[in-house]
Design a protein around this motif. Structure first.
Motif, mmCIF file in Angstrom:
data_model
loop_
_atom_site.group_PDB
_atom_site.id
_atom_site.type_symbol
_atom_site.label_atom_id
_atom_site.label_comp_id
_atom_site.label_asym_id
_atom_site.label_seq_id
_atom_site.Cartn_x
_atom_site.Cartn_y
_atom_site.Cartn_z
ATOM 1 N N GLU A 178 0.507 -49.233 14.548
ATOM 2 C CA GLU A 178 -0.271 -48.439 13.593
ATOM 3 C C GLU A 178 -0.950 -47.248 14.263
ATOM 4 O O GLU A 178 -1.067 -46.186 13.675
ATOM 5 N N TRP A 179 -1.456 -47.443 15.456
ATOM 6 C CA TRP A 179 -2.098 -46.395 16.241
ATOM 7 C C TRP A 179 -1.906 -46.761 17.696
ATOM 8 O O TRP A 179 -1.571 -47.899 18.010
ATOM 9 N N PRO A 180 -2.113 -45.822 18.613
ATOM 10 C CA PRO A 180 -1.968 -46.164 20.023
ATOM 11 C C PRO A 180 -2.995 -47.236 20.410
ATOM 12 O O PRO A 180 -4.131 -47.209 19.942
ATOM 13 N N THR A 181 -2.578 -48.182 21.223
ATOM 14 C CA THR A 181 -3.517 -49.189 21.705
ATOM 15 C C THR A 181 -4.198 -48.681 22.968
ATOM 16 O O THR A 181 -3.669 -47.825 23.682
ATOM 17 N N VAL A 182 -5.374 -49.201 23.212
ATOM 18 C CA VAL A 182 -6.077 -48.931 24.465
ATOM 19 C C VAL A 182 -6.819 -50.207 24.835
ATOM 20 O O VAL A 182 -7.416 -50.860 23.984
ATOM 21 N N MET A 183 -6.717 -50.593 26.090
ATOM 22 C CA MET A 183 -7.360 -51.803 26.566
ATOM 23 C C MET A 183 -8.041 -51.532 27.898
ATOM 24 O O MET A 183 -7.652 -50.628 28.632
ATOM 25 N N THR A 184 -9.050 -52.317 28.191
ATOM 26 C CA THR A 184 -9.716 -52.275 29.484
ATOM 27 C C THR A 184 -8.982 -53.221 30.422
ATOM 28 O O THR A 184 -8.573 -54.303 30.025
ATOM 29 N N ASN A 185 -8.821 -52.801 31.667
ATOM 30 C CA ASN A 185 -8.100 -53.615 32.636
ATOM 31 C C ASN A 185 -8.792 -53.558 33.987
ATOM 32 O O ASN A 185 -9.058 -52.481 34.503
ATOM 33 N N GLY A 186 -9.082 -54.730 34.541
ATOM 34 C CA GLY A 186 -9.712 -54.810 35.854
ATOM 35 C C GLY A 186 -8.808 -55.401 36.915
ATOM 36 O O GLY A 186 -9.209 -55.531 38.063
ATOM 37 N N PHE A 187 -7.580 -55.777 36.537
ATOM 38 C CA PHE A 187 -6.647 -56.354 37.503
ATOM 39 C C PHE A 187 -5.435 -55.439 37.628
ATOM 40 O O PHE A 187 -4.478 -55.528 36.862
ATOM 41 N N SER A 218 2.403 -56.635 23.515
ATOM 42 C CA SER A 218 3.643 -56.479 22.740
ATOM 43 C C SER A 218 4.100 -55.021 22.723
ATOM 44 O O SER A 218 5.301 -54.743 22.756
ATOM 45 N N ALA A 219 3.163 -54.082 22.694
ATOM 46 C CA ALA A 219 3.534 -52.669 22.724
ATOM 47 C C ALA A 219 4.145 -52.296 24.073
ATOM 48 O O ALA A 219 5.130 -51.558 24.138
ATOM 49 N N LEU A 220 3.591 -52.818 25.152
ATOM 50 C CA LEU A 220 4.137 -52.553 26.482
ATOM 51 C C LEU A 220 5.524 -53.177 26.610
ATOM 52 O O LEU A 220 6.454 -52.562 27.135
ATOM 53 N N GLU A 235 -7.153 -55.108 15.653
ATOM 54 C CA GLU A 235 -8.134 -55.122 14.561
ATOM 55 C C GLU A 235 -8.920 -53.832 14.425
ATOM 56 O O GLU A 235 -9.470 -53.555 13.365
ATOM 57 N N VAL A 236 -9.014 -53.050 15.498
ATOM 58 C CA VAL A 236 -9.880 -51.872 15.517
ATOM 59 C C VAL A 236 -9.112 -50.678 16.065
ATOM 60 O O VAL A 236 -8.406 -50.802 17.070
ATOM 61 N N ASP A 237 -9.246 -49.534 15.413
ATOM 62 C CA ASP A 237 -8.735 -48.295 15.984
ATOM 63 C C ASP A 237 -9.783 -47.849 17.008
ATOM 64 O O ASP A 237 -10.786 -47.218 16.665
ATOM 65 N N LYS A 238 -9.574 -48.217 18.257
ATOM 66 C CA LYS A 238 -10.562 -47.948 19.305
ATOM 67 C C LYS A 238 -10.749 -46.454 19.551
ATOM 68 O O LYS A 238 -11.817 -46.029 19.975
ATOM 69 N N TRP A 239 -9.732 -45.662 19.274
ATOM 70 C CA TRP A 239 -9.839 -44.216 19.458
ATOM 71 C C TRP A 239 -10.923 -43.652 18.549
ATOM 72 O O TRP A 239 -11.719 -42.814 18.975
ATOM 73 N N GLU A 240 -10.957 -44.136 17.325
ATOM 74 C CA GLU A 240 -11.970 -43.701 16.374
ATOM 75 C C GLU A 240 -13.308 -44.386 16.652
ATOM 76 O O GLU A 240 -14.357 -43.745 16.677
ATOM 77 N N PHE A 248 -14.614 -45.575 19.350
ATOM 78 C CA PHE A 248 -15.321 -45.169 20.567
ATOM 79 C C PHE A 248 -15.240 -43.667 20.822
ATOM 80 O O PHE A 248 -15.660 -43.198 21.880
ATOM 81 N N ASP A 249 -14.706 -42.934 19.846
ATOM 82 C CA ASP A 249 -14.636 -41.471 19.915
ATOM 83 C C ASP A 249 -14.014 -40.997 21.229
ATOM 84 O O ASP A 249 -14.583 -40.168 21.939
ATOM 85 N N ILE A 250 -12.842 -41.565 21.535
ATOM 86 C CA ILE A 250 -12.111 -41.116 22.721
ATOM 87 C C ILE A 250 -10.957 -40.244 22.273
ATOM 88 O O ILE A 250 -10.367 -40.456 21.214
ATOM 89 N N GLY A 251 -10.654 -39.240 23.052
ATOM 90 C CA GLY A 251 -9.654 -38.258 22.664
ATOM 91 C C GLY A 251 -8.278 -38.556 23.226
ATOM 92 O O GLY A 251 -8.105 -38.700 24.432
ATOM 93 N N ALA A 252 -7.291 -38.622 22.342
ATOM 94 C CA ALA A 252 -5.903 -38.821 22.747
ATOM 95 C C ALA A 252 -5.242 -37.471 22.984
ATOM 96 O O ALA A 252 -5.328 -36.573 22.146
ATOM 97 N N ILE A 253 -4.586 -37.356 24.125
ATOM 98 C CA ILE A 253 -3.847 -36.144 24.472
ATOM 99 C C ILE A 253 -2.394 -36.563 24.681
ATOM 100 O O ILE A 253 -2.134 -37.537 25.391
ATOM 101 N N PRO A 254 -1.433 -35.852 24.087
ATOM 102 C CA PRO A 254 -0.032 -36.232 24.273
ATOM 103 C C PRO A 254 0.358 -36.219 25.753
ATOM 104 O O PRO A 254 -0.006 -35.306 26.507
ATOM 105 N N ALA A 255 1.084 -37.243 26.162
ATOM 106 C CA ALA A 255 1.582 -37.332 27.528
ATOM 107 C C ALA A 255 2.850 -36.492 27.654
ATOM 108 O O ALA A 255 3.437 -36.077 26.652
ATOM 109 N N ALA A 256 3.282 -36.265 28.889
ATOM 110 C CA ALA A 256 4.473 -35.455 29.128
ATOM 111 C C ALA A 256 5.754 -36.278 29.185
ATOM 112 O O ALA A 256 6.812 -35.795 28.787
ATOM 113 N N THR A 257 5.663 -37.546 29.675
ATOM 114 C CA THR A 257 6.887 -38.310 29.915
ATOM 115 C C THR A 257 6.948 -39.640 29.176
ATOM 116 O O THR A 257 7.982 -40.303 29.215
#
Length: 184
Positions: free
Chosen positions: A31-40, A62-64, A93-98, A100-109
């Motif tokens: 539905e939207w790009p996922t974003v997760m926190t990762n410490g490992f 699942s997206a990865l 469950e949450v569109d984290k981009w909205e 947490f007001d983080i900006g998505a920029i298109p990647a190159a590859t």
């Protein structure tokens, strides 16, 4: 006691051998790009090979698995609270981009977006997923890397118990790197 040492819980050993910095991993979700926190996470070799633990308990898993690509975004300590907030909810469950007001920029590859507020973004493709089923360990190959000029917010590391450390003092020992001079 063993000499000056006392026993330490084996299931807490990750607090003694610190992995890479706390990062944000983005993937192209349904539905939207996922974003997760990762410490490992960690570098594997000097040629852009990295690894990160992303398991089926993560909505990004699942997206990865489906896309075979992601972005590893490195937030500065100025984004520490936002990074923890991102880790406390699910992209399913949450569109984290909205949220947490983080900006998505298109990647190159890759199809996953860069995060505009981060100090650096590393576009990656899955190099090897043979360790995923047993260890949730993805070996990733960097395909493009972006660094914010002048970024001075130090990266930070999760200690495994809700506490974090910031990178500290800088020590320049390049002149002593005799065996690995080509890395300096």
């Amino acid at each position: 006691m063993r000499g000056p040492f006392q026993p330490y819980p084996v299931d807490q050993v990750h607090r003694l051998i610190e992995p890479g910095p706390t990062v944000l991993i983005t993937t192209a979700g349904d539905e939207w790009p996922t974003v997760m926190t990762n410490g490992f996470n960690m570098p594997v070799r000097h040629d852009g090979l990295l690894a990160a633990v992303v398991g089926p308990w993560d909505a990004s898993f699942s997206a990865l698995r489906r896309t075979g690509e992601c972005v590893i975004a490195i937030p500065g300590a100025d984004l520490m609270e936002t990074t923890v907030g991102i880790g406390n909810c699910s992209s399913a469950e949450v569109d984290k981009w909205e949220e947490f007001d983080i900006g998505a920029i298109p990647a190159a590859t890759v199809g996953a977006p860069l995060i505009g507020q981060c100090q650096a973004n590393i576009e990656c493709v899955v190099e090897d997923d043979s360790l995923v089923d047993d260890y949730a360990l993805w070996v990733l190959r960097a395909t493009a890397t972006w660094v914010r000029p002048g970024a001075d917010a130090p990266e930070f590391h999760h200690r495994g118990n809700g506490t974090f450390t910031e990178n500290g003092a800088f020590h320049d020992l390049r002149d002593r790197m005799t065996k690995w001079r080509y890395l300096t």
